[in-house]
Write a protein that holds these residues in place. Structure first.
Motif, PDB file in Angstrom:
ATOM      1  N   ILE A 147       5.903   7.830  22.990  1.00 34.61           N
ATOM      2  CA  ILE A 147       6.651   6.859  22.179  1.00 34.61           C
ATOM      3  C   ILE A 147       6.111   5.457  22.385  1.00 34.61           C
ATOM      4  N   ILE A 148       5.968   5.051  23.642  1.00 33.61           N
ATOM      5  CA  ILE A 148       5.565   3.674  23.945  1.00 33.61           C
ATOM      6  C   ILE A 148       4.114   3.429  23.564  1.00 33.61           C
ATOM      7  N   SER A 149       3.248   4.400  23.819  1.00 33.74           N
ATOM      8  CA  SER A 149       1.826   4.191  23.522  1.00 33.74           C
ATOM      9  C   SER A 149       1.555   4.204  22.022  1.00 33.74           C
ATOM     10  N   GLU A 150       2.315   5.004  21.265  1.00 32.83           N
ATOM     11  CA  GLU A 150       2.026   5.169  19.842  1.00 32.83           C
ATOM     12  C   GLU A 150       2.883   4.299  18.932  1.00 32.83           C
ATOM     13  N   VAL A 151       4.051   3.848  19.428  1.00 33.19           N
ATOM     14  CA  VAL A 151       4.956   3.039  18.605  1.00 33.19           C
ATOM     15  C   VAL A 151       5.288   1.694  19.264  1.00 33.19           C
ATOM     16  N   GLY A 152       5.591   1.709  20.565  1.00 36.06           N
ATOM     17  CA  GLY A 152       5.927   0.481  21.279  1.00 36.06           C
ATOM     18  C   GLY A 152       7.325   0.529  21.858  1.00 36.06           C
ATOM     19  N   ASN A 153       7.653  -0.476  22.666  1.00 30.68           N
ATOM     20  CA  ASN A 153       9.009  -0.546  23.196  1.00 30.68           C
ATOM     21  C   ASN A 153       9.928  -1.241  22.191  1.00 30.68           C
ATOM     22  N   TYR A 154      11.198  -1.313  22.509  1.00 26.37           N
ATOM     23  CA  TYR A 154      12.165  -1.868  21.555  1.00 26.37           C
ATOM     24  C   TYR A 154      11.842  -3.323  21.204  1.00 26.37           C
ATOM     25  N   GLY A 155      11.473  -4.113  22.200  1.00 23.86           N
ATOM     26  CA  GLY A 155      11.176  -5.520  21.952  1.00 23.86           C
ATOM     27  C   GLY A 155       9.982  -5.710  21.028  1.00 23.86           C
ATOM     28  N   GLU A 156       8.951  -4.892  21.219  1.00 24.86           N
ATOM     29  CA  GLU A 156       7.776  -4.970  20.351  1.00 24.86           C
ATOM     30  C   GLU A 156       8.146  -4.629  18.908  1.00 24.86           C
TER      31      GLU A 156
ATOM     32  N   ASP B 142       0.810  -1.220   0.000  1.00 25.88           N
ATOM     33  CA  ASP B 142       0.000   0.000   0.000  1.00 25.88           C
ATOM     34  C   ASP B 142       0.842   1.268   0.000  1.00 25.88           C
ATOM     35  N   GLY B 143       2.171   1.093  -0.047  1.00 25.63           N
ATOM     36  CA  GLY B 143       3.048   2.256  -0.044  1.00 25.63           C
ATOM     37  C   GLY B 143       3.388   2.779   1.331  1.00 25.63           C
ATOM     38  N   THR B 144       2.969   2.054   2.378  1.00 26.67           N
ATOM     39  CA  THR B 144       3.269   2.467   3.748  1.00 26.67           C
ATOM     40  C   THR B 144       4.632   1.930   4.159  1.00 26.67           C
ATOM     41  N   TRP B 145       5.482   2.815   4.650  1.00 24.69           N
ATOM     42  CA  TRP B 145       6.826   2.399   5.030  1.00 24.69           C
ATOM     43  C   TRP B 145       6.784   1.546   6.292  1.00 24.69           C
ATOM     44  N   GLN B 146       7.584   0.471   6.284  1.00 23.64           N
ATOM     45  CA  GLN B 146       7.642  -0.474   7.391  1.00 23.64           C
ATOM     46  C   GLN B 146       9.099  -0.786   7.712  1.00 23.64           C
ATOM     47  N   GLY B 147       9.381  -1.179   8.962  1.00 22.74           N
ATOM     48  CA  GLY B 147      10.721  -1.625   9.321  1.00 22.74           C
ATOM     49  C   GLY B 147      11.214  -1.021  10.618  1.00 22.74           C
ATOM     50  N   ILE B 148      12.261  -1.603  11.165  1.00 24.45           N
ATOM     51  CA  ILE B 148      12.777  -1.165  12.464  1.00 24.45           C
ATOM     52  C   ILE B 148      13.331   0.254  12.390  1.00 24.45           C
ATOM     53  N   ASP B 149      13.963   0.626  11.266  1.00 23.89           N
ATOM     54  CA  ASP B 149      14.454   1.999  11.109  1.00 23.89           C
ATOM     55  C   ASP B 149      13.300   2.981  10.941  1.00 23.89           C
ATOM     56  N   VAL B 150      12.266   2.547  10.244  1.00 27.14           N
ATOM     57  CA  VAL B 150      11.071   3.375  10.071  1.00 27.14           C
ATOM     58  C   VAL B 150      10.414   3.663  11.416  1.00 27.14           C
ATOM     59  N   GLU B 151      10.327   2.636  12.267  1.00 29.72           N
ATOM     60  CA  GLU B 151       9.698   2.815  13.574  1.00 29.72           C
ATOM     61  C   GLU B 151      10.508   3.743  14.463  1.00 29.72           C
ATOM     62  N   THR B 152      11.823   3.777  14.269  1.00 36.15           N
ATOM     63  CA  THR B 152      12.648   4.731  15.008  1.00 36.15           C
ATOM     64  C   THR B 152      12.275   6.157  14.618  1.00 36.15           C
TER      65      THR B 152
ATOM     66  N   ALA C 171       8.965  11.201  15.949  1.00 35.60           N
ATOM     67  CA  ALA C 171       7.807  12.038  15.635  1.00 35.60           C
ATOM     68  C   ALA C 171       6.780  11.990  16.769  1.00 35.60           C
ATOM     69  N   ALA C 172       6.619  10.838  17.385  1.00 37.13           N
ATOM     70  CA  ALA C 172       5.694  10.719  18.514  1.00 37.13           C
ATOM     71  C   ALA C 172       6.173  11.576  19.687  1.00 37.13           C
ATOM     72  N   ALA C 173       7.472  11.537  19.960  1.00 40.35           N
ATOM     73  CA  ALA C 173       8.029  12.314  21.070  1.00 40.35           C
ATOM     74  C   ALA C 173       7.910  13.814  20.830  1.00 40.35           C
ATOM     75  N   VAL C 174       8.136  14.237  19.594  1.00 39.16           N
ATOM     76  CA  VAL C 174       8.208  15.666  19.276  1.00 39.16           C
ATOM     77  C   VAL C 174       6.850  16.245  18.878  1.00 39.16           C
ATOM     78  N   LEU C 175       6.108  15.494  18.060  1.00 34.74           N
ATOM     79  CA  LEU C 175       4.873  16.013  17.464  1.00 34.74           C
ATOM     80  C   LEU C 175       3.614  15.311  17.963  1.00 34.74           C
ATOM     81  N   ASP C 176       3.788  14.328  18.848  1.00 30.39           N
ATOM     82  CA  ASP C 176       2.650  13.557  19.374  1.00 30.39           C
ATOM     83  C   ASP C 176       1.862  12.868  18.272  1.00 30.39           C
ATOM     84  N   ASP C 177       2.554  12.489  17.198  1.00 28.62           N
ATOM     85  CA  ASP C 177       1.901  11.799  16.095  1.00 28.62           C
ATOM     86  C   ASP C 177       2.957  11.043  15.290  1.00 28.62           C
ATOM     87  N   PRO C 178       2.993   9.718  15.395  1.00 33.24           N
ATOM     88  CA  PRO C 178       4.014   8.941  14.688  1.00 33.24           C
ATOM     89  C   PRO C 178       3.854   8.935  13.175  1.00 33.24           C
TER      90      PRO C 178
END
Length: 343
Positions: free
Chosen positions: A300-309, A56-66, A71-78
């Protein structure tokens, strides 16, 4: 004497003003991101598990989630991230020029990159090592048997340098077949342009999925380098450096403390210990110290998750790559993943 002293004072004042203006220009990343309402993040040009667009053109991956975590920390929107796919040759210029605010692009932390290119690595989100992938029908079981082989490799990477070092150290010869993009190296290997494909072992696992017959190849056991991969920012902006660095640290600390996207609300409202209270903004002003709100890590944790997730969903057990945690497990679970405390 007075004229000489006056000249010195004028020169000093000019130097101070130039430094102040330069520092102000360099230190505006957080303000730029906030005013723009969007984080500009440089990623790879397509590496499954790390940064790759889905159907669908949505970026995925561990670097993407970083990137999304910042963005979640700064803009409250991942989702407020503009992803810029960059080749290995393009990535550093894009960051240095200000085209992107940060790189999160499976990039190896080295002395020369950290010290001479105007860049700062903010941590490690994946510990890796370079390996070799070959066709099973070659009957080769060790990298020491690769004398005379043709090797597909991505240009402008530490992979090229490690390849040369390894063959030289083992008194072997090889022919490099270079490509600008990792996907091109896989295509070249798949079409028979080379005998061997070399890259970080995690990339080999991802590129293997792109081959026409994935089961016909294997990854040799040797790892010929250390490849600590992590986010990168420009030098000269300590505030932004801290934000990106502590975003990663927050995700790692959250996993260690048992805080995840499912229980983070409960943990915030009823912290089981002071460490969790500080992480989630219930004690202290750690967010304000970076120019953020104190609930930065909660976001960060609520909108993206912890490192293990994030690891499990992108490169680990819940992903097609299925890479075991190994040294990327937490320090208290057999690995070396470790973050300073929030206190």
């Amino acid at each position: 004497m007075g004229t000489y002293k006056s000249a010195l004072m004028t020169l000093a004042a000019g130097t101070t003003l130039a430094f102040t203006l330069t520092h102000a220009a360099q230190a505006a990343t957080l303000d730029d991101v906030k005013s723009r309402g969007q984080l500009r993040c440089g990623v790879s040009d397509g590496l499954p598990g790390f940064s790759n667009p889905d159907a669908d053109g949505t970026w995925q991956g561990i670097d993407v989630e970083t990137c999304r975590a910042v963005a979640a920390a700064v803009l409250d929107d991942p989702e407020k991230v503009a992803f810029s796919p960059l080749t290995a040759k393009e990535r550093f210029t894009a960051l240095q020029s200000g085209e992107v605010d940060m790189l999160s692009r499976n990039t190896t932390w080295t002395a020369s990159r950290d010290n001479s290119m105007g860049l700062n690595f903010t941590g490690v989100n994946f510990y890796d090592g370079q390996g070799f992938m070959i066709r099973k029908d070659l009957g080769i079981n060790s990298a020491t048997e690769l004398d005379g082989a043709s090797v597909c490799v991505a240009a402008g990477t530490t992979t090229e340098l490690n390849l040369a070092d390894y063959f030289r150290a083992n008194d072997m010869e090889y022919q490099a077949v270079s490509f600008d993009e990792s996907s091109q190296t896989a295509a070249g290997f798949d079409s028979g342009r080379c005998d061997v494909l070399t890259s970080d072992s995690s990339q080999l696992a991802a590129l293997r999925l792109q081959l026409s017959e994935p089961d016909s190849v294997k990854i040799l056991p040797e790892r010929i380098s250390k490849e600590p991969l992590g986010p990168v920012v420009r030098q000269g902006d300590d505030q932004w450096f801290d934000i990106v660095k502590w975003t990663l640290f927050a995700m790692i600390n959250a996993e260690e403390l048992g805080v995840n996207s499912d229980n983070v609300d409960q943990m915030r409202d009823n912290p089981p210990n002071p460490n969790v209270a500080r992480l989630l903004g219930q004690d202290g002003n750690f967010g304000q110290q970076m120019g953020l709100t104190n609930d930065w890590a909660y976001r960060i944790i609520s909108e993206v998750g912890n490192y293990g997730e994030v690891y499990a969903d992108t490169v680990g057990a819940n992903s097609p790559l299925g890479i075991e945690r190994g040294i990327n497990a937490l320090w208290n679970d057999g690995g070396i993943m470790y973050a300073p405390p929030v206190r």
